[in-house]
Design an enzyme around this catalytic site. Sequence first.
Site, PDB file in Angstrom:
ATOM      1  N   ARG A 164       0.826  -1.201   0.000  1.00 58.11           N
ATOM      2  CA  ARG A 164       0.000   0.000   0.000  1.00 58.11           C
ATOM      3  C   ARG A 164       0.865   1.257   0.000  1.00 58.11           C
ATOM      4  O   ARG A 164       0.607   2.192  -0.729  1.00 58.11           O
ATOM      5  CB  ARG A 164      -0.906  -0.018   1.228  1.00 58.11           C
ATOM      6  CG  ARG A 164      -1.731   1.221   1.433  1.00 58.11           C
ATOM      7  CD  ARG A 164      -2.672   1.047   2.615  1.00 58.11           C
ATOM      8  NE  ARG A 164      -3.607  -0.028   2.395  1.00 58.11           N
ATOM      9  CZ  ARG A 164      -4.016  -0.874   3.348  1.00 58.11           C
ATOM     10  NH1 ARG A 164      -3.586  -0.775   4.572  1.00 58.11           N
ATOM     11  NH2 ARG A 164      -4.871  -1.825   3.061  1.00 58.11           N
ATOM     12  N   TYR A 165       1.906   1.262   0.848  1.00 54.76           N
ATOM     13  CA  TYR A 165       2.811   2.401   0.938  1.00 54.76           C
ATOM     14  C   TYR A 165       4.080   2.042   0.163  1.00 54.76           C
ATOM     15  O   TYR A 165       4.538   0.899   0.227  1.00 54.76           O
ATOM     16  CB  TYR A 165       3.195   2.654   2.394  1.00 54.76           C
ATOM     17  CG  TYR A 165       2.048   2.884   3.342  1.00 54.76           C
ATOM     18  CD1 TYR A 165       1.424   4.128   3.414  1.00 54.76           C
ATOM     19  CD2 TYR A 165       1.605   1.879   4.204  1.00 54.76           C
ATOM     20  CE1 TYR A 165       0.391   4.354   4.312  1.00 54.76           C
ATOM     21  CE2 TYR A 165       0.575   2.100   5.107  1.00 54.76           C
ATOM     22  CZ  TYR A 165      -0.030   3.336   5.160  1.00 54.76           C
ATOM     23  OH  TYR A 165      -1.044   3.555   6.056  1.00 54.76           O
ATOM     24  N   ARG A 211       7.059   0.144   2.275  1.00 49.44           N
ATOM     25  CA  ARG A 211       6.885  -1.052   3.098  1.00 49.44           C
ATOM     26  C   ARG A 211       5.800  -1.958   2.543  1.00 49.44           C
ATOM     27  O   ARG A 211       4.812  -1.487   2.015  1.00 49.44           O
ATOM     28  CB  ARG A 211       6.600  -0.700   4.556  1.00 49.44           C
ATOM     29  CG  ARG A 211       5.471   0.264   4.799  1.00 49.44           C
ATOM     30  CD  ARG A 211       5.847   1.144   6.014  1.00 49.44           C
ATOM     31  NE  ARG A 211       4.763   1.947   6.547  1.00 49.44           N
ATOM     32  CZ  ARG A 211       4.444   3.164   6.083  1.00 49.44           C
ATOM     33  NH1 ARG A 211       5.068   3.683   5.039  1.00 49.44           N
ATOM     34  NH2 ARG A 211       3.478   3.849   6.654  1.00 49.44           N
ATOM     35  N   CYS A 231      -3.906 -18.465  13.498  1.00 50.26           N
ATOM     36  CA  CYS A 231      -3.549 -17.688  14.684  1.00 50.26           C
ATOM     37  C   CYS A 231      -3.616 -18.593  15.909  1.00 50.26           C
ATOM     38  O   CYS A 231      -4.326 -19.593  15.895  1.00 50.26           O
ATOM     39  CB  CYS A 231      -4.558 -16.556  14.898  1.00 50.26           C
ATOM     40  SG  CYS A 231      -4.643 -15.408  13.523  1.00 50.26           S
ATOM     41  N   CYS A 281      -9.542 -13.732  17.661  1.00 47.63           N
ATOM     42  CA  CYS A 281     -10.124 -12.578  18.329  1.00 47.63           C
ATOM     43  C   CYS A 281     -11.475 -12.291  17.670  1.00 47.63           C
ATOM     44  O   CYS A 281     -11.555 -12.257  16.436  1.00 47.63           O
ATOM     45  CB  CYS A 281      -9.201 -11.378  18.170  1.00 47.63           C
ATOM     46  SG  CYS A 281      -7.484 -11.756  18.616  1.00 47.63           S
ATOM     47  N   CYS A 316     -11.585  -9.408  15.095  1.00 49.28           N
ATOM     48  CA  CYS A 316     -10.495  -9.369  14.105  1.00 49.28           C
ATOM     49  C   CYS A 316     -10.900  -8.665  12.816  1.00 49.28           C
ATOM     50  O   CYS A 316     -11.937  -8.953  12.228  1.00 49.28           O
ATOM     51  CB  CYS A 316     -10.054 -10.792  13.769  1.00 49.28           C
ATOM     52  SG  CYS A 316      -8.797 -10.839  12.483  1.00 49.28           S
ATOM     53  N   ARG A 370      -9.439  -9.055  10.014  1.00 46.38           N
ATOM     54  CA  ARG A 370      -9.329  -9.987   8.881  1.00 46.38           C
ATOM     55  C   ARG A 370     -10.112 -11.263   9.169  1.00 46.38           C
ATOM     56  O   ARG A 370      -9.754 -12.339   8.701  1.00 46.38           O
ATOM     57  CB  ARG A 370      -7.857 -10.336   8.602  1.00 46.38           C
ATOM     58  CG  ARG A 370      -7.039  -9.172   8.111  1.00 46.38           C
ATOM     59  CD  ARG A 370      -5.817  -9.599   7.283  1.00 46.38           C
ATOM     60  NE  ARG A 370      -5.079  -8.418   6.868  1.00 46.38           N
ATOM     61  CZ  ARG A 370      -3.950  -7.984   7.450  1.00 46.38           C
ATOM     62  NH1 ARG A 370      -3.403  -8.654   8.447  1.00 46.38           N
ATOM     63  NH2 ARG A 370      -3.376  -6.878   7.016  1.00 46.38           N
ATOM     64  N   ASP A 379     -12.052  -1.628  13.364  1.00 45.41           N
ATOM     65  CA  ASP A 379     -12.406  -1.608  11.940  1.00 45.41           C
ATOM     66  C   ASP A 379     -13.839  -2.104  11.743  1.00 45.41           C
ATOM     67  O   ASP A 379     -14.427  -2.723  12.625  1.00 45.41           O
ATOM     68  CB  ASP A 379     -11.427  -2.490  11.162  1.00 45.41           C
ATOM     69  CG  ASP A 379     -10.026  -1.899  11.168  1.00 45.41           C
ATOM     70  OD1 ASP A 379      -9.894  -0.706  10.829  1.00 45.41           O
ATOM     71  OD2 ASP A 379      -9.069  -2.618  11.525  1.00 45.41           O
ATOM     72  N   ASP A 429      -7.790   2.924  10.326  1.00 43.94           N
ATOM     73  CA  ASP A 429      -7.429   2.422   9.007  1.00 43.94           C
ATOM     74  C   ASP A 429      -8.604   2.792   8.103  1.00 43.94           C
ATOM     75  O   ASP A 429      -9.721   2.297   8.301  1.00 43.94           O
ATOM     76  CB  ASP A 429      -7.204   0.902   9.049  1.00 43.94           C
ATOM     77  CG  ASP A 429      -5.977   0.503   8.258  1.00 43.94           C
ATOM     78  OD1 ASP A 429      -5.870   0.936   7.092  1.00 43.94           O
ATOM     79  OD2 ASP A 429      -5.134  -0.225   8.809  1.00 43.94           O
ATOM     80  N   LYS A 477      -3.588   4.262   7.108  1.00 43.59           N
ATOM     81  CA  LYS A 477      -3.916   4.669   8.478  1.00 43.59           C
ATOM     82  C   LYS A 477      -3.757   6.176   8.661  1.00 43.59           C
ATOM     83  O   LYS A 477      -2.808   6.751   8.145  1.00 43.59           O
ATOM     84  CB  LYS A 477      -2.987   3.955   9.458  1.00 43.59           C
ATOM     85  CG  LYS A 477      -3.169   2.443   9.466  1.00 43.59           C
ATOM     86  CD  LYS A 477      -2.135   1.772  10.359  1.00 43.59           C
ATOM     87  CE  LYS A 477      -2.175   0.257  10.215  1.00 43.59           C
ATOM     88  NZ  LYS A 477      -1.709  -0.213   8.893  1.00 43.59           N
TER      89      LYS A 477
HETATM   90  C1  LIG Z   1      -0.786  -0.975   8.594  1.00 41.16           C
HETATM   91  C2  LIG Z   1      -0.129  -1.255   7.346  1.00 41.16           C
HETATM   92  C3  LIG Z   1       1.236  -1.017   7.185  1.00 41.16           C
HETATM   93  C4  LIG Z   1       2.107  -0.513   8.291  1.00 41.16           C
HETATM   94  O1  LIG Z   1       1.843   0.790   8.594  1.00 41.16           O
HETATM   95  P1  LIG Z   1       2.736   1.525   9.670  1.00 41.16           P
HETATM   96  O2  LIG Z   1       2.035   2.840   9.798  1.00 41.16           O
HETATM   97  O3  LIG Z   1       4.099   1.631   9.098  1.00 41.16           O
HETATM   98  O4  LIG Z   1       2.716   0.707  10.910  1.00 41.16           O
HETATM   99  C5  LIG Z   1       1.811  -1.262   5.963  1.00 41.16           C
HETATM  100  N1  LIG Z   1       1.096  -1.728   4.935  1.00 41.16           N
HETATM  101  C6  LIG Z   1      -0.211  -1.967   5.065  1.00 41.16           C
HETATM  102  C7  LIG Z   1      -0.939  -2.500   3.880  1.00 41.16           C
HETATM  103  C8  LIG Z   1      -0.887  -1.744   6.263  1.00 41.16           C
HETATM  104  O5  LIG Z   1      -2.175  -2.028   6.387  1.00 41.16           O
HETATM  105  S1  SF4 Z   2      -6.565  -9.932  15.471  1.00 37.70           S
HETATM  106 FE1  SF4 Z   2      -7.042 -11.429  13.851  1.00 37.70          FE
HETATM  107  S2  SF4 Z   2      -5.084 -11.831  12.862  1.00 37.70           S
HETATM  108 FE2  SF4 Z   2      -4.627 -10.938  14.854  1.00 37.70          FE
HETATM  109  S3  SF4 Z   2      -4.390 -12.678  16.287  1.00 37.70           S
HETATM  110 FE3  SF4 Z   2      -6.511 -11.974  16.432  1.00 37.70          FE
HETATM  111  S4  SF4 Z   2      -7.586 -13.289  14.980  1.00 37.70           S
HETATM  112 FE4  SF4 Z   2      -5.422 -13.423  14.431  1.00 37.70          FE
END
Ligand SMILES: *Cc1c(COP(=O)(O)O)cnc(C)c1O
Ligand code: SF4
Length: 354
Positions: A98-99, A102, A111, A115, A118, A120, A283, A320, A327
């Site tokens: 995305r960025y 990174r 996992c 959670c 979560c 995802r 989220d 996010d 974010k």
């Molecule tokens: C959260 C996230 C990151 C990391 O973001 P930081 O602000 O550097 O912690 C990088 N890529 C994606 C796709 C993300 O969702």
């Molecule tokens: S938040 Fe989602 S990805 Fe993270 S440990 Fe919990 S269940 Fe797993």
Amino acid sequence: MSSRPLPYHTAKTLRSVSDLVEAGLVRPEQAERLDKVAERYGIAIPPMLAALIDPSDPNDPIARQFVPSARELIQTADELTDPIGDDAHSPLPGVVHRYPDRVLLKPVLVCPVYCRFCFRREQVGDADATLSENALDAALDYIADAPQVREVILTGGDPLMLGAERIAKLSSALASIPHLDVVRWHSRIPVADPERITPALVRALAVPFETGKAAWLSVHVNHPRELAAAAVEAIGRLRQGGLTLVAQTVLLNGVNDQAPILEALFRSLVRLGVKPYYLHHPDLAPGTGHFRLKIAQGQALVRALKGRLSGIAQPTYVLDIPGGAGKSALGPDCWDAVDGTITDWRGIAHDYRE
Ligand SMILES: *Cc1c(COP(=O)(O)O)cnc(C)c1O
Ligand code: SF4
């Protein structure tokens, strides 16, 4: 230290509604509805976390995070299958870019615990979604061919589920990519299953100082009670093994939505040498409406913490942005260019114009 008796001890991870009934964490008459939840979302509560639950407390903050609830069957119109827009930025399986500087790499989607909030939750729990050797090699090639990438963030699922041997391979493959500065692991294992943080795993995660690169690990922790003795020891092993530690916390209605709870959590973390990094606004994951609170509530909490805690103990409160824009900080104390004011920790606005 609390003298509250630990109510339930188990040697195995609780993975089904019937396991939860047997453990006394769910009443038998709830089972039928919870089976519907289980059809859609994974369940796992490892012994460490099960032992922290007080079943006599209907509002137990540990149970609320991990024991499924019939409220998860309620889905609101604004909720999204892919709330933070991973798919929109995925150039190949397991990679989210995305960025520019990174990338996320998701080697597994399993996992140690599932959670209930979560972000995802529609993706996690699928052991078959573990990246194959070939897919992992393709992901590493993508990173090696992208010199603008300086940091790889291992997430999932929980990437520490890979185990020491595969982590050692992955971590040295990443450390050998010249343009990478940082390998960052995101994990709930230090609190959920601290025994997995073995000396071999710590060695596998660490990147030697002489390489000029660093290994960071972000621990997902939401409530001070999650930092039980075994978790504290696991964090100690990671720190002594040379990892730089930060923490991520999800702000959750009925779990940690009170200043004294967040204060206790962040104080414990800094005492352990872990920098609170992000406080995530929840989220829009499906069936998680009961965990969400208003941004204004979060901002009031963050402001309250400003007066109570050192700067190193304060995470950035972030959202996010749905759809994949990334974010953004939610404040509350940003400079207001229109009004020409900046607000202090008491909530008092001061003139500051350029
Ligand atoms: C959260 C996230 C990151 C990391 O973001 P930081 O602000 O550097 O912690 C990088 N890529 C994606 C796709 C993300 O969702
Ligand atoms: S938040 Fe989602 S990805 Fe993270 S440990 Fe919990 S269940 Fe797993």
